[in-house]
Design a protein around this motif. Structure first.
Motif, short mmCIF file in Angstrom:
data_model
loop_
_atom_site.label_atom_id
_atom_site.label_comp_id
_atom_site.label_asym_id
_atom_site.label_seq_id
_atom_site.Cartn_x
_atom_site.Cartn_y
_atom_site.Cartn_z
N PHE A 1 -10.75 25.25 -0.70
CA PHE A 1 -12.02 24.55 -0.51
C PHE A 1 -11.86 23.27 0.31
O PHE A 1 -12.75 22.89 1.07
N GLY A 2 -10.72 22.59 0.15
CA GLY A 2 -10.50 21.37 0.91
C GLY A 2 -10.55 21.58 2.41
O GLY A 2 -10.89 20.67 3.17
N PHE A 3 -10.23 22.81 2.85
CA PHE A 3 -10.28 23.10 4.27
C PHE A 3 -11.71 23.03 4.81
O PHE A 3 -11.91 22.79 6.01
N LEU A 4 -12.69 23.24 3.95
CA LEU A 4 -14.08 23.08 4.38
C LEU A 4 -14.31 21.65 4.87
O LEU A 4 -14.92 21.43 5.92
N GLY A 5 -13.81 20.68 4.10
CA GLY A 5 -13.99 19.29 4.49
C GLY A 5 -13.18 18.93 5.72
O GLY A 5 -13.66 18.22 6.62
N ILE A 6 -11.92 19.39 5.77
CA ILE A 6 -11.08 19.09 6.93
C ILE A 6 -11.71 19.64 8.20
O ILE A 6 -11.78 18.97 9.24
N GLN A 7 -12.22 20.87 8.13
CA GLN A 7 -12.83 21.45 9.31
C GLN A 7 -14.15 20.78 9.65
O GLN A 7 -14.56 20.78 10.81
N PHE A 8 -14.82 20.22 8.66
CA PHE A 8 -16.05 19.47 8.93
C PHE A 8 -15.73 18.32 9.89
O PHE A 8 -16.44 18.10 10.89
N GLY A 9 -14.67 17.57 9.58
CA GLY A 9 -14.27 16.49 10.48
C GLY A 9 -13.74 16.99 11.80
O GLY A 9 -14.05 16.44 12.87
N PHE B 1 -2.66 15.86 1.26
CA PHE B 1 -4.10 16.15 1.38
C PHE B 1 -4.91 14.87 1.19
O PHE B 1 -5.81 14.55 1.97
N LEU B 2 -4.59 14.15 0.12
CA LEU B 2 -5.40 12.99 -0.28
C LEU B 2 -5.29 11.84 0.71
O LEU B 2 -6.30 11.31 1.16
N TYR B 3 -4.06 11.44 1.06
CA TYR B 3 -3.90 10.29 1.95
C TYR B 3 -4.44 10.58 3.34
O TYR B 3 -5.06 9.71 3.97
N GLY B 4 -4.24 11.80 3.82
CA GLY B 4 -4.80 12.17 5.12
C GLY B 4 -6.31 12.14 5.12
O GLY B 4 -6.94 11.70 6.09
N ALA B 5 -6.92 12.57 4.02
CA ALA B 5 -8.39 12.58 3.93
C ALA B 5 -8.95 11.16 3.93
O ALA B 5 -9.98 10.89 4.56
N LEU B 6 -8.30 10.25 3.23
CA LEU B 6 -8.77 8.86 3.21
C LEU B 6 -8.73 8.25 4.61
O LEU B 6 -9.68 7.59 5.04
N LEU C 1 -15.81 15.40 4.05
CA LEU C 1 -14.37 15.65 4.11
C LEU C 1 -13.66 15.10 2.87
O LEU C 1 -12.87 15.80 2.23
N LEU C 2 -13.96 13.87 2.52
CA LEU C 2 -13.28 13.25 1.38
C LEU C 2 -13.59 13.97 0.08
O LEU C 2 -12.69 14.26 -0.72
N LEU C 3 -14.86 14.32 -0.14
CA LEU C 3 -15.23 14.99 -1.39
C LEU C 3 -14.62 16.38 -1.50
O LEU C 3 -14.16 16.80 -2.57
N ALA C 4 -14.60 17.13 -0.40
CA ALA C 4 -14.05 18.49 -0.44
C ALA C 4 -12.55 18.48 -0.72
O ALA C 4 -12.04 19.27 -1.52
N VAL C 5 -11.83 17.56 -0.06
CA VAL C 5 -10.39 17.50 -0.29
C VAL C 5 -10.10 17.01 -1.71
O VAL C 5 -9.18 17.51 -2.38
N LEU C 6 -10.88 16.05 -2.20
CA LEU C 6 -10.71 15.60 -3.58
C LEU C 6 -10.88 16.74 -4.56
O LEU C 6 -10.18 16.82 -5.58
#
Length: 500
Positions: A3-11, A69-74, A178-183
């Motif tokens: 699911f976190g990939f949804l946020g990463i791809q959003f950005g 995942f977390l630090y990159g998303a922030l 992005l942040l919420l999906a990766v979290l």
């Protein structure tokens, strides 16, 4: 898990669909856009193998891959908030560098995460599910400026040389999503320890697969460094004395840098200091499994095509289909927004195609499926030059979407079946070389080719990209894929499968 990939791809989709537009708004000419884009692939070339190497050796309370995942998303969220407010062209190029580095910190371990968490026979399904979430996230992100302008009543006209509010608010939304999906992935998943992973690998293969090794000593690195220095120096000299396009300096500098890295490794090995990250990564690069080397050529031509599309679609559609190159005009911004819709469309088609790809590959083979999918994508890009009505370009994006879903899943499924568990991260990072190098090449030569041979018309960059994607499909036939992995999940989970 995916699911976190949804946020990463959003950005990532916001970046792909809008960065060329931002550059043009800040005064960049079409000829300068490829060189400005080069920051993104160069960042991936440096960051991904390092992050992969480090995550292979990480084990914390948060796990192995999840800290990255977390630090990159922030970091990515902060970059998305600032990017649309870049006051100058060069600050925007710098922000692209920072944003892409941050995205890569999060994205690279997600590939290894699937390899860690699933047994071999379920990995293709795992990567296909990543393609699905990538498609879903990118659909909304790519079309968001268009939706805000047409459905939300947000202004789509730039004021005082800046960006329209429709683009600015889209970047704000992208940072939050992005942040919420990766979290969600960080909080809702757990990881297997290194000991558990070795145990799973022993159960599947009868033993722990040894890491690939290669006797490559200091003298070999020294000789290779000399050869790369000579090639880089010759390339740089030719560009200077023949007064070729400045973008071609990137190739010469790249050859020199690779020679420099090998020289540094040689020096460390001469001094018996070979136990370091750079030496390990370089040794692993030259010890790649055969299937990985064959897949490298497939990736090279696939991603050359994709980068041509990301760089030139806005310029091609606004000039060829909307008849304007004036970035301040209403017609240009309408065309640029339609490109966002097209990018959303191909990601939407990719999300739907992910399920078809798994079904088709399961009943034929992963190689045949990837061949067909890449050829459809190539025809989709070539068709841009045949279609006059921009609305019909949605049909072109069907083929592109199918190819995109396949590129994001089947090569990784084939690759993960031949990699040792203890080096899954570093090899996934090294595999990124064959995504990044063609992007650097595209940024280096496409402007030169268009201006020299194709009258500077951006539409022909898409035609070249389509041909490149078809070549990639044909090269799939050379790949050795001996895995008997099932592409669809079975009723009984195997050892190592996710239990939540």
């Amino acid at each position: 898990m995916c699911f976190g990939f949804l946020g990463i791809q959003f950005g990532f989709a916001l970046q792909n669909a809008n960065v060329s537009r931002i550059f043009q708004t800040l005064g960049a000419s079409i000829d300068d856009i490829p060189i400005l884009w080069v920051a993104a692939p160069v960042t991936g070339l440096l960051v991904q193998p390092i992050v992969g190497y480090m995550s292979d050796r990480t084990w914390t309370r948060l796990g192995r891959r999840r800290p990255y995942f977390l630090y990159g998303a922030l970091l990515t969220t902060l970059a998305l908030f600032f990017m649309p407010h870049s006051p100058s062209l060069w600050i925007a190029a710098g922000m692209l560098w920072i944003m892409d580095a941050s995205i890569n910190i999060s994205m690279e371990p997600f590939r290894a995460f699937v390899g860690d968490m699933l047994p071999d026979r379920q990995r293709s399904t795992g990567f296909v599910m990543q393609s699905f979430f990538i498609g879903v996230g990118a659909v909304v992100a790519s079309a968001l400026p268009w939706m805000l302008a047409n459905w939300g009543g947000i202004s789509n006209v730039a004021e005082d040389g800046g960006l329209p509010n429709s683009v600015i608010y889209s970047f704000y939304a992208g940072g939050v999503v992005l942040l919420l999906a990766v979290l969600w992935t960080v909080v809702s998943t757990r990881e297997y320890s290194p000991e558990e992973l070795q145990n799973f690998e022993r159960q599947e293969r009868g033993t722990t697969a040894p890491a690939p090794t290669l006797e490559r000593g200091a003298e070999t690195y020294r000789n290779s460094a000399v050869a790369w220095f000579l090639a880089g120096g010759l390339m740089t000299a030719l560009v200077f004395f023949l007064q070729l396009e400045k973008e071609l300096y990137i190739l010469g500098v790249g050859l020199l840098l690779f020679g420099g890295l090998q020289a540094l490794v040689a020096l460390k090995k001469y001094r018996r200091h070979g136990d370091n990250a750079l030496s390990h990564i370089m040794d692993d690069l030259f010890a790649m499994p055969v299937a990985m080397k064959q897949l490298a050529w497939v990736q090279f031509f696939s991603w050359f095509a994709l980068f041509a599309m990301w760089i030139y679609t806005t310029s091609a559609v606004t000039a060829f289909h909307y008849g304007t190159t004036d970035s301040a005009s209403e017609m240009f911004n309408e065309g640029a927004n339609w490109v966002g819709v097209l990018f959303a469309a191909y990601n939407g088609f990719a999300a739907l195609a992910a399920f078809f790809i798994a079904w088709f590959a399961n009943r034929t083979s992963r190689k045949l499926s990837h061949l067909v999918n890449l050829c459809l994508g190539g025809l989709g890009l070539i068709s841009f030059v045949w279609i006059e009505d921009p609305a019909w370009l949605l049909l072109s994006m069907v083929g592109v979407g199918i190819a995109w879903a396949s590129i994001l899943s089947l090569p990784y499924a084939i690759l993960s079946s031949v990699l040792p568990a203890q080096k899954m991260g570093v090899y996934m990072g090294i595999f990124n070389f064959f995504i990044v190098i063609p992007q650097i090449l595209a940024a280096s030569i496409l402007g030169f080719v268009l201006n020299t041979f194709l009258s500077g018309q951006a539409i022909y960059a898409l035609v070249l990209g389509g041909g490149s994607m078809i070549v990639a499909g044909l090269l799939v036939l050379r790949v050795q894929d001996h895995s008997t992995a099932e592409l669809l999940p079975t009723a009984q989970p195997a050892a190592g499968s996710v239990g939540h």
